[in-house]
Design a protein around this motif. Structure first.
Motif, short mmCIF file in Angstrom:
data_model
loop_
_atom_site.label_atom_id
_atom_site.label_comp_id
_atom_site.label_asym_id
_atom_site.label_seq_id
_atom_site.Cartn_x
_atom_site.Cartn_y
_atom_site.Cartn_z
N PRO A 117 11.66 22.31 19.82
CA PRO A 117 11.43 23.71 20.26
C PRO A 117 10.77 23.96 21.39
O PRO A 117 11.09 24.83 22.37
CB PRO A 117 10.33 24.33 19.28
N ASP A 118 9.79 23.12 21.77
CA ASP A 118 8.85 23.36 23.17
C ASP A 118 8.51 22.18 23.69
O ASP A 118 7.53 21.59 23.05
CB ASP A 118 7.89 24.50 22.69
N ILE A 119 8.64 21.87 25.01
CA ILE A 119 8.12 20.55 25.59
C ILE A 119 6.81 20.84 26.18
O ILE A 119 6.04 19.79 26.36
CB ILE A 119 9.11 19.94 26.47
N ALA A 120 6.38 22.02 26.17
CA ALA A 120 5.09 22.13 26.69
C ALA A 120 3.87 22.11 25.62
O ALA A 120 2.77 22.04 26.04
CB ALA A 120 4.87 23.55 27.27
N THR A 177 14.72 24.20 22.83
CA THR A 177 15.48 25.19 22.14
C THR A 177 14.85 26.49 22.46
O THR A 177 15.52 27.53 22.41
CB THR A 177 15.70 25.08 20.72
N LEU A 178 13.49 26.35 22.93
CA LEU A 178 12.73 27.75 22.84
C LEU A 178 12.73 27.93 21.49
O LEU A 178 12.57 29.38 21.24
CB LEU A 178 13.09 28.77 23.93
N ASN A 179 12.87 27.37 20.37
CA ASN A 179 12.86 27.79 19.03
C ASN A 179 13.89 29.03 18.80
O ASN A 179 13.72 29.79 17.92
CB ASN A 179 11.72 28.11 18.74
N GLU A 220 19.82 25.92 19.46
CA GLU A 220 19.79 24.73 18.55
C GLU A 220 21.50 24.45 18.07
O GLU A 220 21.76 23.22 18.10
CB GLU A 220 19.08 24.95 17.38
N VAL A 221 22.25 25.52 18.06
CA VAL A 221 23.65 25.36 17.70
C VAL A 221 24.29 24.57 18.64
O VAL A 221 24.95 23.68 18.51
CB VAL A 221 24.19 26.65 17.14
N ALA A 222 23.97 25.09 20.05
CA ALA A 222 24.88 24.63 21.11
C ALA A 222 24.59 23.07 21.31
O ALA A 222 25.35 22.36 21.36
CB ALA A 222 24.49 25.32 22.35
N TYR A 223 23.24 22.49 21.02
CA TYR A 223 22.87 21.28 21.21
C TYR A 223 23.21 20.48 20.02
O TYR A 223 23.89 19.24 20.22
CB TYR A 223 21.34 21.01 21.28
N LEU A 224 23.62 20.73 18.91
CA LEU A 224 24.03 20.28 17.80
C LEU A 224 25.50 19.96 17.84
O LEU A 224 26.08 18.77 17.56
CB LEU A 224 23.71 20.92 16.20
N GLU A 225 26.10 20.88 18.66
CA GLU A 225 27.83 20.73 19.06
C GLU A 225 27.87 19.65 19.83
O GLU A 225 29.12 18.97 19.96
CB GLU A 225 28.20 22.20 19.31
N VAL A 264 14.44 18.92 15.67
CA VAL A 264 13.35 19.55 15.27
C VAL A 264 13.29 21.16 15.44
O VAL A 264 13.73 21.57 16.67
CB VAL A 264 12.07 19.06 16.03
N THR A 265 13.51 21.69 14.32
CA THR A 265 13.30 23.12 14.54
C THR A 265 11.80 23.71 14.04
O THR A 265 10.98 23.04 13.37
CB THR A 265 14.34 23.90 13.55
#
Length: 345
Positions: free
Chosen positions: A76-79, A106-108, A113-118, A131-132
């Motif tokens: 969700p967030d690398i920061a 994903t910025l949650n 998330e869908v785009a990266y799963l694809e 991770v969500t």
């Protein structure tokens, strides 16, 4: 064309094959490790590779083998310090397995998330650690079930047929409740995520069990629900003060929530643990440097990161059990100075 002339331009697989007197297919299969050759033939090819300074195209080689040798990591967030430590551990494990790692934040947001799963469906990566940090309405689970080769980590996607790796959230809540009960607290505020999220529901369940060991049914637990953010921690602390501090202790179920609450209490002159005790969760933040140092449930975040990649690499995807297995990583309580017996008000 002699070898000196060949070296003046970019060397191709065809150049190597010509110089060694073999076919392009023979050179390719030798480089891919799929062909055994007589010693003299192998030596001619290796000499040609060295003399021509041939550098194989790794992308082309991976495509020829039907894989990318790249793992996707979706967070969700690398920061967030928790996810930063998690990413570092996954990267370390990937390096040890000679795998590349592509990181996606994903910025949650479900759309990202869908785009990266694809990406997995389009073969851009060989597998995903996913991770969500929000409830799923079924969209993510359906996509995970379609693309396969996904390991779900940290927070559940309930209907996803995938290996799942979580910390032992119930045990973490239990340790917090037992510690607070041992110090005489039976009125406790739980600050965490909505009940649809696995981490929040299990941590609250564990808290109930831990307090019940001391108070039976006499423990009084209230809850504020929101996101794992500093901002929600601030809002929760302000609400707690506005409601007249209705509990003597707080179980704040993430580092970020804890930090936000401590910030507001300090600004409001509320003493920890003189006025209210607090136990946090995660223990990735430098709680030992706080004044007072904060007692917290520690997740083994680096171990979780390394194990998630091991699960992805070692799972037999053809024979994956149904339902897919769930694995729990142990937690521990790190006792510091933020819990004391209830103040007499």
């Amino acid at each position: 064309m002699d070898r000196r002339e060949i070296r003046e331009k970019a060397t191709s697989l065809k150049d190597v094959a010509s110089a060694a007197g073999v076919s392009v297919t023979t050179v390719s299969r030798l480089l891919n490790g799929s062909l055994l050759l007589p010693e003299d033939t192998r030596k001619r090819i290796e000499d040609a590779i060295r003399d021509l300074n041939y550098r194989p195209n790794p992308h082309a080689r991976r495509l020829s083998r039907g894989r990318s040798d790249t793992i996707g990591l979706v967070v969700p967030d690398i920061a967030n310090p928790f996810f930063a430590a998690f990413v570092a551990a996954v990267e370390e494990e990937a390096d040890g397995r000679s795998l590349a790692l592509s990181l996606f934040a994903t910025l949650n947001r479900t759309g990202r998330e869908v785009a990266y799963l694809e990406l997995l469906e389009r073969k851009h990566v060989d597998g995903l650690i996913f991770v969500t940090n929000h409830p799923d309405d079924g969209e993510l689970a359906g996509l995970i079930n379609r693309v396969g080769k996904v390991v779900v980590v940290d927070e559940d996607v309930p209907a996803a047929h995938a290996p799942k790796l979580f910390c032992d959230n119930i045990e973490g809540g239990y340790l917090a409740g037992r510690h607070l009960g041992e110090h005489g607290h039976h009125k406790v505020l739980f600050v965490g995520t909505p009940g649809e999220m696995l981490s929040g529901s299990r941590r609250l369940e564990g808290l109930r069990r831990g307090l019940a060991g001391h108070w039976g049914g006499g423990a009084a637990i209230t809850s504020y629900r929101g996101a794992y953010t500093i901002e929600f921690g601030r809002e929760a602390a302000q609400r707690f003060l506005a409601e007249g501090m209705p509990a003597t202790a707080i179980f704040a179920s993430s580092d970020e929530i804890t930090i936000g609450m401590v910030e507001v209490f300090r600004a409001s002159g509320v003493s920890i643990p003189g006025d209210v005790s607090i136990v946090g969760f995660d223990d990735v933040a430098p709680f030992h440097l706080f004044a007072p140092p904060i007692t917290a449930i520690r997740q083994p975040v680096r171990a979780i990161g390394k194990r998630s990649l091991a699960l992805l690499a070692e799972t037999n995807w053809q024979d994956l059990a149904s339902p897919a297995p769930e694995e729990l990583m142990p937690v521990e309580i790190v006792v510091r100075e933020s819990v004391a017996p209830p103040a007499k008000r």
